[in-house]
Write a protein that holds these residues in place. Structure first.
Motif, mmCIF file in Angstrom:
data_model
loop_
_atom_site.group_PDB
_atom_site.id
_atom_site.type_symbol
_atom_site.label_atom_id
_atom_site.label_comp_id
_atom_site.label_asym_id
_atom_site.label_seq_id
_atom_site.Cartn_x
_atom_site.Cartn_y
_atom_site.Cartn_z
ATOM 1 N N ILE A 1 -68.844 29.949 30.611
ATOM 2 C CA ILE A 1 -67.939 30.906 29.962
ATOM 3 C C ILE A 1 -67.005 30.181 29.000
ATOM 4 O O ILE A 1 -66.757 30.650 27.881
ATOM 5 C CB ILE A 1 -67.143 31.687 31.027
ATOM 6 C CG1 ILE A 1 -68.073 32.629 31.797
ATOM 7 C CG2 ILE A 1 -66.013 32.478 30.382
ATOM 8 C CD1 ILE A 1 -67.399 33.382 32.913
ATOM 9 N N LEU A 2 -66.485 29.037 29.421
ATOM 10 C CA LEU A 2 -65.589 28.265 28.552
ATOM 11 C C LEU A 2 -66.308 27.797 27.293
ATOM 12 O O LEU A 2 -65.773 27.916 26.174
ATOM 13 C CB LEU A 2 -65.036 27.071 29.323
ATOM 14 C CG LEU A 2 -64.121 26.109 28.553
ATOM 15 C CD1 LEU A 2 -62.910 26.845 28.010
ATOM 16 C CD2 LEU A 2 -63.697 24.949 29.439
ATOM 17 N N GLY B 1 -67.435 28.293 21.531
ATOM 18 C CA GLY B 1 -68.378 28.370 20.417
ATOM 19 C C GLY B 1 -68.176 29.617 19.577
ATOM 20 O O GLY B 1 -68.197 29.561 18.332
ATOM 21 N N LEU B 2 -67.967 30.744 20.230
ATOM 22 C CA LEU B 2 -67.733 31.986 19.490
ATOM 23 C C LEU B 2 -66.435 31.910 18.697
ATOM 24 O O LEU B 2 -66.379 32.372 17.544
ATOM 25 C CB LEU B 2 -67.695 33.162 20.463
ATOM 26 C CG LEU B 2 -69.022 33.556 21.118
ATOM 27 C CD1 LEU B 2 -68.800 34.635 22.163
ATOM 28 C CD2 LEU B 2 -70.023 34.035 20.063
ATOM 29 N N ALA B 3 -65.387 31.355 19.296
ATOM 30 C CA ALA B 3 -64.104 31.261 18.598
ATOM 31 C C ALA B 3 -64.209 30.371 17.361
ATOM 32 O O ALA B 3 -63.692 30.702 16.291
ATOM 33 C CB ALA B 3 -63.038 30.729 19.547
ATOM 34 N N ILE B 4 -64.900 29.246 17.502
ATOM 35 C CA ILE B 4 -65.072 28.343 16.358
ATOM 36 C C ILE B 4 -65.837 29.035 15.236
ATOM 37 O O ILE B 4 -65.455 28.958 14.059
ATOM 38 C CB ILE B 4 -65.800 27.063 16.808
ATOM 39 C CG1 ILE B 4 -64.903 26.250 17.735
ATOM 40 C CG2 ILE B 4 -66.219 26.227 15.605
ATOM 41 C CD1 ILE B 4 -65.602 25.058 18.379
ATOM 42 N N ALA B 5 -66.910 29.723 15.597
ATOM 43 C CA ALA B 5 -67.717 30.394 14.577
ATOM 44 C C ALA B 5 -66.938 31.508 13.897
ATOM 45 O O ALA B 5 -66.957 31.641 12.656
ATOM 46 C CB ALA B 5 -68.987 30.953 15.218
ATOM 47 N N ILE B 6 -66.232 32.325 14.673
ATOM 48 C CA ILE B 6 -65.498 33.454 14.103
ATOM 49 C C ILE B 6 -64.382 32.981 13.184
ATOM 50 O O ILE B 6 -64.203 33.498 12.068
ATOM 51 C CB ILE B 6 -64.942 34.344 15.230
ATOM 52 C CG1 ILE B 6 -66.082 35.040 15.981
ATOM 53 C CG2 ILE B 6 -63.976 35.397 14.673
ATOM 54 C CD1 ILE B 6 -65.648 35.784 17.210
ATOM 55 N N VAL B 7 -63.609 31.993 13.632
ATOM 56 C CA VAL B 7 -62.481 31.507 12.821
ATOM 57 C C VAL B 7 -62.983 30.815 11.562
ATOM 58 O O VAL B 7 -62.431 31.012 10.469
ATOM 59 C CB VAL B 7 -61.599 30.559 13.652
ATOM 60 C CG1 VAL B 7 -60.561 29.868 12.763
ATOM 61 C CG2 VAL B 7 -60.908 31.329 14.759
ATOM 62 N N ARG C 1 -56.088 27.073 11.530
ATOM 63 C CA ARG C 1 -57.385 27.382 12.138
ATOM 64 C C ARG C 1 -57.478 26.827 13.558
ATOM 65 O O ARG C 1 -58.069 27.461 14.435
ATOM 66 C CB ARG C 1 -58.516 26.815 11.281
ATOM 67 C CG ARG C 1 -58.743 27.560 9.983
ATOM 68 C CD ARG C 1 -60.051 27.130 9.334
ATOM 69 N NE ARG C 1 -60.256 27.773 8.042
ATOM 70 C CZ ARG C 1 -61.395 27.768 7.380
ATOM 71 N NH1 ARG C 1 -62.445 27.120 7.891
ATOM 72 N NH2 ARG C 1 -61.516 28.366 6.214
ATOM 73 N N ALA C 2 -56.910 25.652 13.780
ATOM 74 C CA ALA C 2 -56.949 25.072 15.129
ATOM 75 C C ALA C 2 -56.211 25.967 16.125
ATOM 76 O O ALA C 2 -56.690 26.214 17.244
ATOM 77 C CB ALA C 2 -56.339 23.677 15.107
ATOM 78 N N VAL C 3 -55.055 26.478 15.726
ATOM 79 C CA VAL C 3 -54.294 27.367 16.607
ATOM 80 C C VAL C 3 -55.044 28.676 16.817
ATOM 81 O O VAL C 3 -55.121 29.196 17.936
ATOM 82 C CB VAL C 3 -52.895 27.625 16.022
ATOM 83 C CG1 VAL C 3 -52.169 28.704 16.821
ATOM 84 C CG2 VAL C 3 -52.086 26.341 16.006
ATOM 85 N N ALA C 4 -55.608 29.222 15.727
ATOM 86 C CA ALA C 4 -56.348 30.485 15.832
ATOM 87 C C ALA C 4 -57.556 30.344 16.750
ATOM 88 O O ALA C 4 -57.870 31.247 17.533
ATOM 89 C CB ALA C 4 -56.780 30.950 14.442
ATOM 90 N N MET C 5 -58.246 29.194 16.678
ATOM 91 C CA MET C 5 -59.392 28.965 17.565
ATOM 92 C C MET C 5 -58.952 28.921 19.024
ATOM 93 O O MET C 5 -59.604 29.507 19.897
ATOM 94 C CB MET C 5 -60.082 27.651 17.188
ATOM 95 C CG MET C 5 -60.861 27.695 15.892
ATOM 96 S SD MET C 5 -61.560 26.070 15.493
ATOM 97 C CE MET C 5 -62.232 26.394 13.853
ATOM 98 N N ASP C 6 -57.849 28.235 19.301
ATOM 99 C CA ASP C 6 -57.359 28.153 20.677
ATOM 100 C C ASP C 6 -57.009 29.539 21.211
ATOM 101 O O ASP C 6 -57.364 29.893 22.341
ATOM 102 C CB ASP C 6 -56.132 27.241 20.748
ATOM 103 C CG ASP C 6 -56.492 25.769 20.624
ATOM 104 O OD1 ASP C 6 -57.644 25.421 20.920
ATOM 105 O OD2 ASP C 6 -55.616 24.977 20.229
ATOM 106 N N ALA C 7 -56.280 30.317 20.403
ATOM 107 C CA ALA C 7 -55.858 31.642 20.849
ATOM 108 C C ALA C 7 -57.054 32.570 21.031
ATOM 109 O O ALA C 7 -57.165 33.287 22.042
ATOM 110 C CB ALA C 7 -54.872 32.227 19.850
#
Length: 275
Positions: free
Chosen positions: A38-39, A44-50, A80-86
């Protein structure tokens, strides 16, 4: 002569202990693999979306080769790094809820500790006594263990100067709200329910604590010690598991987790913000 009937004894299946052991081992491996999957999926989804969303916003072809991509401003990289984390935390929470709904059906809220437990547990009002004491306990442990490992903690820690006010607000929400909610749903929610099915209370608390620490192992090759952060988080992880078991609810875990993160951030960043 045929053997006497009294000598006929049912043979004990020799494969039963082996089968039980393999079944238990399979449950352990699944217990480890589920939160890690899940992590990784949420990351992976967060990186791709951002990345895709940010590129489209800047008029960059998301599929272009890295050699021809324009260099991004430092403010864009930090944002982008913050957006990916969130976003990773939001996606992780949604994936956990979907998995719990699939595994638990209509009882998914109780499975995650979001509903009142069937059996009476420790009164919630006693837990408020832990909150004022926790910052002293946790910060003392973190600073002591970091010093023992010759790690820097709380000295010279600063936020990136390239973060916009909006990204600073998002980062704070990530640390104090989003990460505690998502991580507790994953570990003291779904993983706790899975571990409780074949482990006792102590085993479940320890297993979820070790998985919590494992998820925080540093993968930075330049880090001095990959185990420094997991070690500093061990008391918090064990306490959160104890809270989940004693109360039967998830919200005390989320509250203590968020409060702990807030106190650590204040301890680390307070001096630099007051200058």
């Amino acid at each position: 002569m045929p053997p006497a009937a009294a000598d006929a004894r049912p043979s004990k299946p020799l494969l039963a202990p082996i089968t039980a052991g393999l079944l238990w081992l399979g449950q352990v491996l699944l217990l480890i693999a589920t939160p890690l999957f899940i992590l990784l999926l949420a990351s992976g989804l967060a990186i791709a979306i951002v990345r895709i969303g940010g590129d489209l916003r800047l008029g960059i072809d998301p599929l272009s080769d890295n050699a021809v991509r324009p260099r991004l401003p430092l403010s864009e990289v930090a944002g982008r790094a913050v957006a990916m984390d969130a976003l990773r935390q939001v996606l992780m929470a949604l994936l956990v809820i979907a998995l719990a709904a699939w595994a638990g059906g209509g009882a998914w809220r109780r499975r995650l500790g979001l509903a009142r437990p069937v059996e009476a547990r420790i009164p919630m009002r006693r837990l408020w006594l832990l909150l004022p004491l926790w910052p002293l306990i946790h910060i003392t442990w973190v600073t002591t263990s970091a010093a023992a490992l010759h790690m820097n903690f709380g000295n010279g820690v600063r936020l990136s100067p390239f973060l916009s006010p909006a990204m600073l607000g998002l980062w704070f929400a990530f640390v104090v709200v989003l990460a505690p909610v998502a991580e507790e749903l994953l570990l003291r929610g779904e993983t706790f329910a899975r571990a409780s099915a074949f482990l006792g209370p102590a085993g479940t608390i320890v297993a979820t604590a070790l998985l919590f620490c494992l998820a925080h192992v540093s993968l930075d090759p330049g880090a001095k010690s990959a185990l420094a952060r997991p070690l500093t988080l061990l008391p918090l992880a064990l306490t959160l598991g104890w809270l989940r078991w004693r109360t039967g609810r998830l919200w005390p875990c989320i509250l203590l987790h968020g409060w702990s993160n807030f106190c650590l951030v204040a301890y680390q960043l307070g001096p630099s913000l007051l200058r």
